[in-house]
Scaffold this active site. Structure first.
Site, PDB file in Angstrom:
ATOM      1  N   ARG A 240      -4.776   0.851  -8.057  1.00  0.00           N
ATOM      2  CA  ARG A 240      -3.594   1.340  -7.355  1.00  0.00           C
ATOM      3  C   ARG A 240      -3.746   2.835  -7.128  1.00  0.00           C
ATOM      4  O   ARG A 240      -4.316   3.538  -7.976  1.00  0.00           O
ATOM      5  CB  ARG A 240      -2.325   1.143  -8.195  1.00  0.00           C
ATOM      6  CG  ARG A 240      -1.693  -0.229  -8.067  1.00  0.00           C
ATOM      7  CD  ARG A 240      -1.050  -0.464  -6.692  1.00  0.00           C
ATOM      8  NE  ARG A 240      -0.470  -1.783  -6.579  1.00  0.00           N
ATOM      9  CZ  ARG A 240      -1.113  -2.889  -6.174  1.00  0.00           C
ATOM     10  NH1 ARG A 240      -2.377  -2.829  -5.837  1.00  0.00           N
ATOM     11  NH2 ARG A 240      -0.494  -4.047  -6.105  1.00  0.00           N
ATOM     12  N   GLU A 269      -0.410   5.931  -0.066  1.00  0.00           N
ATOM     13  CA  GLU A 269      -0.983   5.213   1.078  1.00  0.00           C
ATOM     14  C   GLU A 269       0.121   4.603   1.944  1.00  0.00           C
ATOM     15  O   GLU A 269       1.182   4.260   1.419  1.00  0.00           O
ATOM     16  CB  GLU A 269      -1.956   4.117   0.597  1.00  0.00           C
ATOM     17  CG  GLU A 269      -1.307   3.020  -0.205  1.00  0.00           C
ATOM     18  CD  GLU A 269      -2.338   2.032  -0.793  1.00  0.00           C
ATOM     19  OE1 GLU A 269      -3.287   2.474  -1.453  1.00  0.00           O
ATOM     20  OE2 GLU A 269      -2.127   0.827  -0.588  1.00  0.00           O
ATOM     21  N   HIS A 287      -7.224  -0.455   1.484  1.00  0.00           N
ATOM     22  CA  HIS A 287      -6.579  -1.430   0.584  1.00  0.00           C
ATOM     23  C   HIS A 287      -6.872  -2.865   1.042  1.00  0.00           C
ATOM     24  O   HIS A 287      -5.942  -3.627   1.360  1.00  0.00           O
ATOM     25  CB  HIS A 287      -5.065  -1.177   0.517  1.00  0.00           C
ATOM     26  CG  HIS A 287      -4.427  -1.750  -0.720  1.00  0.00           C
ATOM     27  ND1 HIS A 287      -3.373  -1.164  -1.371  1.00  0.00           N
ATOM     28  CD2 HIS A 287      -4.708  -2.879  -1.414  1.00  0.00           C
ATOM     29  CE1 HIS A 287      -3.021  -1.907  -2.411  1.00  0.00           C
ATOM     30  NE2 HIS A 287      -3.825  -2.954  -2.462  1.00  0.00           N
TER      31      HIS A 287
HETATM   32  C1  8YV Z   1      -2.386  -6.946  -1.803  1.00  0.00           C
HETATM   33  C2  8YV Z   1      -3.095  -6.022  -4.055  1.00  0.00           C
HETATM   34  O1  8YV Z   1      -2.980  -7.375  -0.660  1.00  0.00           O
HETATM   35  O2  8YV Z   1      -2.701  -8.099  -5.057  1.00  0.00           O
HETATM   36  C3  8YV Z   1      -2.598  -6.891  -5.152  1.00  0.00           C
HETATM   37  O3  8YV Z   1      -2.088  -6.340  -6.155  1.00  0.00           O
HETATM   38  O4  8YV Z   1      -3.200  -4.856  -4.211  1.00  0.00           O
HETATM   39  C4  8YV Z   1      -3.502  -6.625  -2.759  1.00  0.00           C
HETATM   40  O5  8YV Z   1      -4.215  -7.786  -3.018  1.00  0.00           O
HETATM   41  C5  8YV Z   1      -1.471  -5.809  -1.448  1.00  0.00           C
HETATM   42  O6  8YV Z   1      -0.858  -5.259  -2.585  1.00  0.00           O
HETATM   43  C6  8YV Z   1      -0.372  -6.269  -0.504  1.00  0.00           C
HETATM   44  O7  8YV Z   1       0.655  -6.911  -1.196  1.00  0.00           O
END
Ligand code: 8YV
Length: 323
Positions: A240, A269, A287
Site C-alpha cells: 500500500r 495515488e 497499482h
Molecule cells: C485491488 C489491492 O485491485 O486487493 C488489494 O488489496 O490492492 C488490489 O488488488 C485494488 O485495491 C482495488 O480495490
C-alpha cells in the site's frame, strides 16, 4: 416483493452486474465516474449493500448518513478503506477478497522485483529514446535474483507466495519479518527464516513489502530504514502507499543510497510523488499487481458472492467483522 437495493461503486465486468441484477436492484457506475465522498454517501443513502474498491472510504461519517446499509463487499484483499470498528459499531458487515488474488499478485511482485534488479524500465526508455548506438560491458548491469537474499516484510499469503517462488524457482535465500512468526511447517514450505526487522533491512539484497496498511505500518520504510539497507539493494512495494515514505525513497534513489526500487502503490495515488518521476532507477506501475483478467473476474465474483450469500443465506463468505 421488491429486490434489495445495492450500489456498485465502480465499473466492473458487465457479467457481474448481470449476476447481481438477478438478486438486487443495482445502481452501478459503469461510466466509472469519480465520485467525491459526499456523492458516494448520497448514492449509498437508500442502499442496503455496496460493492466497493480500495479507494471507497467507508467510515463513521458515511455510516451515520446511511442507516439502511448492512454490508460493504470490497473488491480487494486489503481493506484499509474500511473503518472496521465503525462498521461493527454501526452493524455493517465488511468483506474482502482473499485467496483468489494470491498467486497473481505474487507473480507480479516477483516480476517487479526482477524488472527492478535487472533495470528493465530504464533500459527500455534508453532504447526507445534512440540512445543505443553501441554495446558496452557494463550497460545496464544490475544485480542477480538467483542465489540472492530475498527479504520479505509481511509474510501473509502473498508474502509466502513470493517466498516460494524465490526459494524453489530461483534458489534464493529467503528471510522474513512479520508481526507474528509463521509455524514451522509454513516456514519449511517457503524455506524462509524469521529475522528481526533490523536484520531484514541490513541483509536483504531484494526487499519486498507485502504488509497491510495501518497506522502502525505507516512509513514502516522511511529515511532511517533506507539508511540501513545495502547500497546495492532493491526495494519493491506492492502493499500500500503510505507504507513507504515516498519522498525519502526518492531521495535515497537519487543519492544511490539504495540501487533501485519497484513501486506498484503510492502515497496519495493516483498522484505520484514528483521526485519519483525524475529518478531513473525506479520501475513504476499503476497499482496493477492483481490485474490479470481471470483474477480480476474472480475478485469481482467473490465480492458479488459475498453480497448474494449475505442476503440469501444470511452469511457472507469472507467476512472481516462480526456485524
Ligand atoms: C485491488 C489491492 O485491485 O486487493 C488489494 O488489496 O490492492 C488490489 O488488488 C485494488 O485495491 C482495488 O480495490
Amino acid at each position: 416483493m421488491s429486490k434489495p437495493k445495492i450500489l456498485v461503486a465502480r465499473a466492473v465486468f458487465p457479467e457481474v452486474i448481470e449476476r447481481l441484477s438477478q438478486h438486487f436492484e443495482v445502481e452501478s457506475n459503469q461510466a466509472d465516474e469519480t465520485w467525491s465522498k459526499a456523492q458516494l454517501t448520497d448514492k449509498l443513502r437508500d442502499k442496503v449493500g455496496a460493492l466497493t474498491i480500495g479507494t471507497d472510504r467507508i467510515d463513521a461519517e458515511v455510516l451515520a448518513a446511511c442507516p439502511q446499509l448492512k454490508i460493504c463487499a470490497n473488491m480487494a484483499v486489503g481493506y484499509n478503506n474500511f473503518d472496521v470498528a465503525a462498521m461493527t459499531a454501526a452493524g455493517v458487515l465488511g468483506t474482502n477478497t482473499p485467496d483468489v488474488l494470491t498467486e497473481t499478485t505474487a507473480d507480479f511482485g516477483f516480476a517487479l522485483m526482477m524488472a527492478t534488479a535487472r533495470r528493465m524500465t530504464e533500459s527500455e526508455h534508453y532504447l526507445r529514446a534512440g540512445l543505443w548506438n553501441k554495446w558496452s560491458y557494463d550497460m545496464f548491469a544490475g544485480s542477480d535474483i538467483h542465489g540472492a537474499t530475498l527479504g520479505i516484510l509481511g509474510m501473509g499469503r502473498i508474502g509466502q507466495g513470493i517466498a516460494k517462488r524465490g526459494a524453489h524457482g530461483f534458489g534464493m535465500n529467503v528471510i522474513y519479518h512479520n508481526r507474528s512468526r509463521l509455524d514451522a511447517a509454513s516456514e519449511a514450505a517457503c524455506k524462509a527464516r524469521y529475522v528481526s526487522k533490523e536484520e531484514l533491512l541490513k541483509t536483504a539484497d531484494h526487499l519486498v513489502l507485502v504488509l497491510p496498511y495501518s497506522a502502525a505500518s505507516h512509513h514502516a520504510i522511511g529515511a532511517a530504514e533506507l539508511a540501513q539497507m545495502k547500497p546495492t539493494a532493491t526495494l519493491v512495494n506492492i502493499a500500500r502507499g503510505g507504507i513507504v515514505d515516498d519522498a525519502a525513497l526518492a531521495a535515497a534513489l537519487r543519492d544511490k543510497r539504495i540501487a533501485a526500487a519497484g513501486l506498484d502503490v503510492f502515497e496519495g495515488e493516483p498522484a505520484v510523488h514528483p521526485d519519483l518521476l525524475t529518478v531513473p532507477n525506479v520501475v513504476l506501475t499503476p497499482h496493477i499487481a492483481s490485474a490479470s483478467v481471470p483474477t480480476r473476474l474472480a475478485m469481482a465474483n467473490l465480492a458479488a458472492d459475498n453480497l448474494i450469500a449475505f442476503f440469501t443465506q444470511g452469511k457472507a463468505l469472507t467476512p472481516l467483522n462480526a456485524a
